[in-house]
Design a protein around this motif. Structure first.
Motif, PDB file in Angstrom:
ATOM      1  N   ASP A 102       1.290  -1.316  -0.252  1.00 48.76           N
ATOM      2  CA  ASP A 102       0.371  -0.298  -0.144  1.00 48.76           C
ATOM      3  C   ASP A 102       1.067   1.473  -0.209  1.00 48.76           C
ATOM      4  N   LEU A 103       1.169   1.548   0.862  1.00 49.49           N
ATOM      5  CA  LEU A 103       2.820   2.725   1.293  1.00 49.49           C
ATOM      6  C   LEU A 103       3.319   3.006  -0.287  1.00 49.49           C
ATOM      7  N   THR A 104       3.889   1.557  -0.844  1.00 50.93           N
ATOM      8  CA  THR A 104       4.898   1.432  -2.107  1.00 50.93           C
ATOM      9  C   THR A 104       3.853   2.526  -3.515  1.00 50.93           C
ATOM     10  N   PHE A 105       2.532   1.972  -3.392  1.00 49.30           N
ATOM     11  CA  PHE A 105       1.334   2.698  -4.075  1.00 49.30           C
ATOM     12  C   PHE A 105       1.385   4.628  -3.962  1.00 49.30           C
ATOM     13  N   ALA A 106       1.558   4.553  -2.530  1.00 42.79           N
ATOM     14  CA  ALA A 106       1.442   5.515  -1.891  1.00 42.79           C
ATOM     15  C   ALA A 106       2.433   6.592  -2.642  1.00 42.79           C
ATOM     16  N   LEU A 107       3.758   6.252  -2.707  1.00 43.30           N
ATOM     17  CA  LEU A 107       4.858   6.991  -3.346  1.00 43.30           C
ATOM     18  C   LEU A 107       5.082   6.878  -5.042  1.00 43.30           C
ATOM     19  N   ILE A 108       4.429   5.739  -5.128  1.00 46.49           N
ATOM     20  CA  ILE A 108       4.251   6.088  -6.904  1.00 46.49           C
ATOM     21  C   ILE A 108       3.162   7.673  -6.870  1.00 46.49           C
ATOM     22  N   LEU A 109       2.120   7.118  -6.973  1.00 42.60           N
ATOM     23  CA  LEU A 109       1.474   8.538  -6.728  1.00 42.60           C
ATOM     24  C   LEU A 109       2.150   9.790  -5.799  1.00 42.60           C
ATOM     25  N   ALA A 110       2.811   9.388  -5.229  1.00 41.81           N
ATOM     26  CA  ALA A 110       3.376  10.731  -4.947  1.00 41.81           C
ATOM     27  C   ALA A 110       4.691  11.507  -5.254  1.00 41.81           C
ATOM     28  N   ALA A 111       5.085  10.862  -6.109  1.00 42.63           N
ATOM     29  CA  ALA A 111       6.371  10.974  -7.055  1.00 42.63           C
ATOM     30  C   ALA A 111       6.229  11.413  -7.979  1.00 42.63           C
ATOM     31  N   ARG A 112       5.028  11.061  -9.248  1.00 42.16           N
ATOM     32  CA  ARG A 112       4.800  11.348  -9.933  1.00 42.16           C
ATOM     33  C   ARG A 112       3.630  12.190 -10.134  1.00 42.16           C
ATOM     34  N   ARG A 113       3.116  12.295  -9.416  1.00 39.33           N
ATOM     35  CA  ARG A 113       1.889  13.247  -9.494  1.00 39.33           C
ATOM     36  C   ARG A 113       2.257  14.949  -8.632  1.00 39.33           C
TER      37      ARG A 113
END
Ligand code: DGY
Length: 329
Positions: free
Chosen positions: A108-119
């Motif tokens: 879950d947190l990995t996906f949060a980081l993916i979204l946070a960094a790209r967006r």
């Protein structure tokens, strides 16, 4: 005679420490800050078990301070790079970690980081909270799409697979590099250079070992697309941080999302990674939900109770207790 177990922290979630206290004297590091090796060594003589977190140094000196009574080192973490596994093996000490209870939470947190960094969520949140939202502009905080992008997973163990499943919901193509894992219905196995060249998001899920230290350095970053994002919830040492900072600052890499660092914790001496607007940084919170942190502590304690009860530990670390097989990250 009552056995003694050293706990490197006085407050741990879950019921584990109470259960341990029913059968052993729990000697606890009383401080709030992370204990030094000397702090732990002073408490160690005569203990049968050590209950430690994933970043407490458990080296040969600590094992020797405990002496021949030491039978088990139980980590309340999946990562194990803080333990001298060879020293434990030489002394016949079982080392355990906590696979199976934190993969979904960390994914879950990995996906949060993916979204946070790209967006570009970090930059947006911080400007809003500083009162800087003065006008709506079409060109503000422009990021890169996550849906439809290619996700490259370096390491395809429990956490990598859990991230891959989430990526399906975003319509992502998923590829992975892992010597132990071939193709499955979700992801295609590729070599590391192909993964680096093709992925829009590269996410790291390998343990830190001598083989994976600085696995991602100048050459690997140069192989990635300038529009790519690097994400790590693994261990800081897997990434050459100077090389990463340079790549993002020079624009040869779009962005990064990091939960882990070569030096943890940072205190007031912040890494320059923290100030870089295209790098989202979190303070090692991958497994930080109430239920998962409790499950990690409980499993670590169960491992100690197993060894104290002369049963095989339920989640021993391969290579330290005669258990063959891969080690997950
Ligand atoms: C783990 O389990 O390895 C987490 O990073 C916490 O240490």
């Amino acid at each position: 005679m009552t056995v003694r177990v050293l706990s490197t922290r006085k407050e741990l979630p879950g019921t584990g420490v109470d259960r341990l206290g029913a059968v052993a004297e729990v000697v606890t590091w009383p401080g709030i800050a992370k204990p030094t090796p000397a702090d732990l060594a002073a408490l160690a003589p005569g203990v049968t078990g050590i209950l430690a977190l994933g970043n407490d140094p458990v080296d040969a000196a600590l094992m020797d301070a405990a002496g021949p009574s030491l039978r088990v080192i139980a980590l309340a973490s999946m990562g194990f790079d803080n333990v001298d596994r060879a020293a434990a093996a030489e002394r016949g000490i079982v080392v355990t970690h906590t696979p199976g209870v934190l993969a979904e939470t960390t994914a879950d947190l990995t996906f949060a980081l993916i979204l946070a960094a790209r967006r570009r969520l970090g930059a947006a949140v911080s400007r809003l909270s500083q009162g800087g939202w003065d006008v709506f502009r079409m060109e503000d905080y422009l990021g890169l799409d996550v849906h439809g992008a290619t996700l490259g997973l370096v390491g395809y163990g429990q956490i990598g697979r859990a991230v891959a499943r989430r990526a399906q919901g975003f319509g992502m193509r998923v590829i992975h590099h892992d010597p132990y894992a071939g193709d499955d219905s979700v992801s295609t196995a590729v070599d590391l250079d192909t993964l680096l060249a093709e992925a829009d998001v590269v996410s790291l899920h390998v343990p830190l070992t001598p083989e994976t230290r600085h696995l991602i350095s100048h050459r690997e970053l140069a192989t990635m697309k300038p529009t790519a994002t690097l994400v790590s919830t693994a261990r800081g040492g897997v990434v050459d941080e100077e090389a990463l900072l340079k790549a993002v600052q020079e624009g040869t890499l779009h962005s990064a999302g990091l939960d882990v660092y070569e030096r943890e914790p940072m205190g007031e001496e912040l890494s320059p990674l923290v100030a870089e607007p295209y790098i989202v940084t979190l303070p090692h919170i991958g497994s930080a939900t109430e239920s998962t942190r409790a499950a990690m502590t409980d499993l670590a304690v169960d491992n100690i109770l197993d060894v104290l009860g002369d049963r095989p530990a339920r989640t021993p670390l391969p290579g330290t207790s005669g258990t063959p097989g891969r080690v997950d990250a």
